[in-house]
Motif scaffolding. Structure first.
Motif, mmCIF file in Angstrom:
data_model
loop_
_atom_site.group_PDB
_atom_site.id
_atom_site.type_symbol
_atom_site.label_atom_id
_atom_site.label_comp_id
_atom_site.label_asym_id
_atom_site.label_seq_id
_atom_site.Cartn_x
_atom_site.Cartn_y
_atom_site.Cartn_z
ATOM 1 N N LYS A 1 0.833 -1.202 0.000
ATOM 2 C CA LYS A 1 0.000 0.000 0.000
ATOM 3 C C LYS A 1 0.872 1.257 0.000
ATOM 4 N N LEU B 1 -3.556 -2.985 -6.799
ATOM 5 C CA LEU B 1 -3.979 -1.588 -6.667
ATOM 6 C C LEU B 1 -5.439 -1.522 -6.266
ATOM 7 N N PHE C 1 -7.109 0.127 -3.148
ATOM 8 C CA PHE C 1 -7.816 1.354 -3.527
ATOM 9 C C PHE C 1 -8.803 0.991 -4.633
ATOM 10 N N LEU D 1 -7.695 6.413 -4.532
ATOM 11 C CA LEU D 1 -6.243 6.487 -4.446
ATOM 12 C C LEU D 1 -5.780 7.948 -4.400
#
Length: 192
Positions: free
Chosen positions: A6, A41, A45, A51
């Protein structure tokens, strides 16, 4: 491992959003540069908006940390504290390139997905400014406003209004008039 992933994604996204902007940065590109699977990803998010919000939130958290040290400083008089708060706030925000994009975008397109984040920072700032102004009232240098909430709202509006003109300059530190002078004028409005 998940927190490292992250953090890596956020670090890469911060750089890419800062360089190319929100609209020109893709999740594919972020995944490629971060050397993470695109699914990774989206696991952390769920969208590019989420994001980007996290990236801006990091910048604003940095701002809060810096400004909190000023507002809570027991050694500093209120007038100097307010001046330093204004100058440091603008300098710190000048380096928050992703937040700056949201300020600039307000003229063309509004990033409504960060409205809650902006409202939270506004409320937080009102609290910090209240601390400084109450200290100045106790020191006998600031007027006690007839409506504290309106006074705080006005200061926030002035600071936010300065952001756009401040960031549109090639070198924001060379504004005319200098930021220190602008801070003095604002402070004169609240002093006795």
């Amino acid at each position: 491992m998940s927190d490292k992933t992250k953090d890596k994604i956020l670090t890469v996204a911060t750089k890419l959003f800062g360089r190319y902007g929100f609209n020109k940065t893709s999740m594919d590109e972020i995944a490629k540069i971060a050397r993470k699977a695109k699914g990774s990803l989206y696991y952390h998010f769920h969208s590019k908006e989420i994001l980007f919000t996290e990236v801006v939130k990091r910048e604003l958290t940095n701002l809060q940390t810096i400004l909190n040290k000023i507002s809570k400083n027991k050694e500093m008089l209120a007038v100097e504290k307010l001046k330093q708060y204004i100058v440091v706030r603008m300098d710190t925000i000048a380096n928050a390139v992703n937040y700056n994009e949201t300020v600039r975008a307000d003229f063309f397109e509004h990033y409504d997905f960060i409205d809650d984040l902006r409202e939270n920072i506004d409320n937080w700032e009102k609290t910090q400014l209240r601390i400084i102004i109450e200290q100045g009232i106790e020191e006998g240098v600031f007027k006690n406003p007839s409506d504290f909430d309106v006074a705080l709202e006005t200061i926030i509006m002035l600071l936010k209004g300065m952001e756009l003109t401040y960031f549109l300059k090639d070198n924001p530190r060379k504004t005319n008039p200098p930021l220190e002078k602008v801070a003095e004028i604002l402070i004169n409005g609240v002093t006795r």
